[in-house]
Design a protein around this motif. Structure first.
Motif, PDB file in Angstrom:
ATOM      1  N   LEU A 179       5.326   5.263  -1.865  1.00 42.08           N
ATOM      2  CA  LEU A 179       4.507   6.351  -2.064  1.00 42.08           C
ATOM      3  C   LEU A 179       4.279   5.773  -3.654  1.00 42.08           C
ATOM      4  CD1 LEU A 179       6.226   9.950  -1.171  1.00 42.08           C
ATOM      5  CD2 LEU A 179       4.068   8.707  -0.268  1.00 42.08           C
ATOM      6  N   CYS A 180       2.989   5.946  -4.016  1.00 38.33           N
ATOM      7  CA  CYS A 180       2.641   5.525  -5.478  1.00 38.33           C
ATOM      8  C   CYS A 180       2.806   7.054  -6.320  1.00 38.33           C
ATOM      9  CB  CYS A 180       1.376   5.211  -5.552  1.00 38.33           C
ATOM     10  SG  CYS A 180      -0.249   6.436  -5.354  1.00 38.33           S
ATOM     11  N   PRO A 181       3.033   6.851  -7.623  1.00 35.77           N
ATOM     12  CA  PRO A 181       3.326   7.840  -8.540  1.00 35.77           C
ATOM     13  C   PRO A 181       2.098   8.777  -8.366  1.00 35.77           C
ATOM     14  CG  PRO A 181       3.714   5.889  -9.455  1.00 35.77           C
ATOM     15  CD  PRO A 181       2.978   5.479  -8.288  1.00 35.77           C
ATOM     16  N   TRP A 182       0.595   8.435  -8.273  1.00 36.51           N
ATOM     17  CA  TRP A 182      -0.441   9.392  -8.140  1.00 36.51           C
ATOM     18  C   TRP A 182      -0.273  10.396  -7.322  1.00 36.51           C
ATOM     19  CZ3 TRP A 182       0.184   4.193  -9.848  1.00 36.51           C
ATOM     20  CH2 TRP A 182      -0.490   4.116 -11.079  1.00 36.51           C
ATOM     21  N   CYS A 183       0.111   9.955  -5.874  1.00 34.96           N
ATOM     22  CA  CYS A 183       0.034  10.839  -4.800  1.00 34.96           C
ATOM     23  C   CYS A 183       1.301  11.707  -4.907  1.00 34.96           C
ATOM     24  CB  CYS A 183       0.376  10.029  -3.796  1.00 34.96           C
ATOM     25  SG  CYS A 183      -1.169   9.018  -2.995  1.00 34.96           S
ATOM     26  N   ILE A 184       2.337  11.353  -5.765  1.00 34.19           N
ATOM     27  CA  ILE A 184       3.312  12.578  -6.117  1.00 34.19           C
ATOM     28  C   ILE A 184       2.791  13.578  -6.962  1.00 34.19           C
ATOM     29  CG2 ILE A 184       5.921  12.997  -7.035  1.00 34.19           C
ATOM     30  CD1 ILE A 184       6.496   9.805  -5.736  1.00 34.19           C
TER      31      ILE A 184
ATOM     32  N   ASP B  55       0.786  -1.131   0.103  1.00 35.94           N
ATOM     33  CA  ASP B  55       0.049  -0.040  -0.015  1.00 35.94           C
ATOM     34  C   ASP B  55       0.796   1.460  -0.081  1.00 35.94           C
ATOM     35  OD1 ASP B  55      -2.102  -1.656   0.252  1.00 35.94           O
ATOM     36  OD2 ASP B  55      -2.393  -1.345   2.185  1.00 35.94           O
ATOM     37  N   CYS B  56       0.318   2.193  -0.617  1.00 28.31           N
ATOM     38  CA  CYS B  56       1.160   3.633  -0.691  1.00 28.31           C
ATOM     39  C   CYS B  56       0.789   4.166   0.831  1.00 28.31           C
ATOM     40  CB  CYS B  56       0.489   4.424  -1.799  1.00 28.31           C
ATOM     41  SG  CYS B  56       0.734   6.081  -1.689  1.00 28.31           S
ATOM     42  N   ASP B  57       1.524   4.672   1.307  1.00 27.41           N
ATOM     43  CA  ASP B  57       1.696   5.429   2.715  1.00 27.41           C
ATOM     44  C   ASP B  57       0.645   6.362   2.546  1.00 27.41           C
ATOM     45  OD1 ASP B  57       3.048   3.331   3.825  1.00 27.41           O
ATOM     46  OD2 ASP B  57       4.872   4.525   3.610  1.00 27.41           O
ATOM     47  N   CYS B  58       0.412   7.006   1.617  1.00 32.55           N
ATOM     48  CA  CYS B  58      -0.281   8.216   1.466  1.00 32.55           C
ATOM     49  C   CYS B  58      -1.881   8.111   1.258  1.00 32.55           C
ATOM     50  CB  CYS B  58       0.341   9.289   0.485  1.00 32.55           C
ATOM     51  SG  CYS B  58      -0.522  11.031   0.363  1.00 32.55           S
ATOM     52  N   CYS B  59      -2.135   7.370  -0.034  1.00 31.78           N
ATOM     53  CA  CYS B  59      -3.460   7.179  -0.046  1.00 31.78           C
ATOM     54  C   CYS B  59      -3.955   5.757   0.352  1.00 31.78           C
ATOM     55  CB  CYS B  59      -3.726   7.257  -1.667  1.00 31.78           C
ATOM     56  SG  CYS B  59      -2.980   5.793  -2.508  1.00 31.78           S
ATOM     57  N   GLY B  60      -3.108   4.900   0.650  1.00 27.64           N
ATOM     58  CA  GLY B  60      -3.418   3.646   1.368  1.00 27.64           C
ATOM     59  C   GLY B  60      -3.720   2.541   0.402  1.00 27.64           C
TER      60      GLY B  60
HETATM   61 ZN   LIG Z   1      -0.805   6.955  -3.185  1.00 33.14          ZN
END
Ligand SMILES: [Zn+2]
Ligand SMILES: [Zn+2]
Length: 142
Positions: free
Chosen positions: A50-55, A25-30
């Protein structure tokens, strides 16, 4: 796999080695989206994924005060240049990182940050002006 979000200042994150496949899981969006950023996250928070989308949408930058570069803006001769604040956020906080040996000068041309195209091993980083399409090489020595 879904296409990556667009990064206006970083042409090909796959080619740069900035993407790793992972079901974590991405730590930002889960969310688990199959790919995560593979590189250095500059933040005081303890985050790993971190996923690329949250960046791309700035949520990682907002949530963790994260950025993805140890860099500053510079002109043709490598002199530091100051740009409006939006450009710092768009480039250093919302562009997926790529590996470099050193802090570096991000090339600015026609009054805007150029797009990072690719690395020509071993030491050349190629940038292209987004306005006039001129190319420029920044050296990153190890
Ligand atoms: Zn994310
Ligand atoms: Zn230009």
């Amino acid at each position: 796999m879904t296409a990556l979000p667009q990064f206006p200042y970083h042409r090909d994150p796959f080619a740069s080695g900035s993407i790793r496949e992972s079901d974590e899981d991405c730590d930002c969006c889960g969310q688990s989206r199959g790919v995560l950023f593979d590189g250095v996250i500059y933040t005081a928070s303890t985050i790993k994924n971190l996923c690329p989308w949250c960046i791309a949408d700035g949520s990682a930058a907002n949530k963790f005060d994260a950025s993805f570069f140890d860099a500053d803006f510079c002109d043709d001769s490598g002199e530091a240049v100051a740009l409006p604040k939006e450009f710092y956020q768009a480039v250093f906080d919302r562009t997926i990182g790529f590996a470099t040996f050193n802090p570096f000068g991000w090339w600015v041309h026609c009054g805007e940050p150029a797009e990072y195209v690719s690395r020509q091993e071993p030491y050349d980083m190629i940038f292209e002006c987004r306005i006039c399409n001129k190319l420029h090489t920044i050296q990153d020595l190890d």
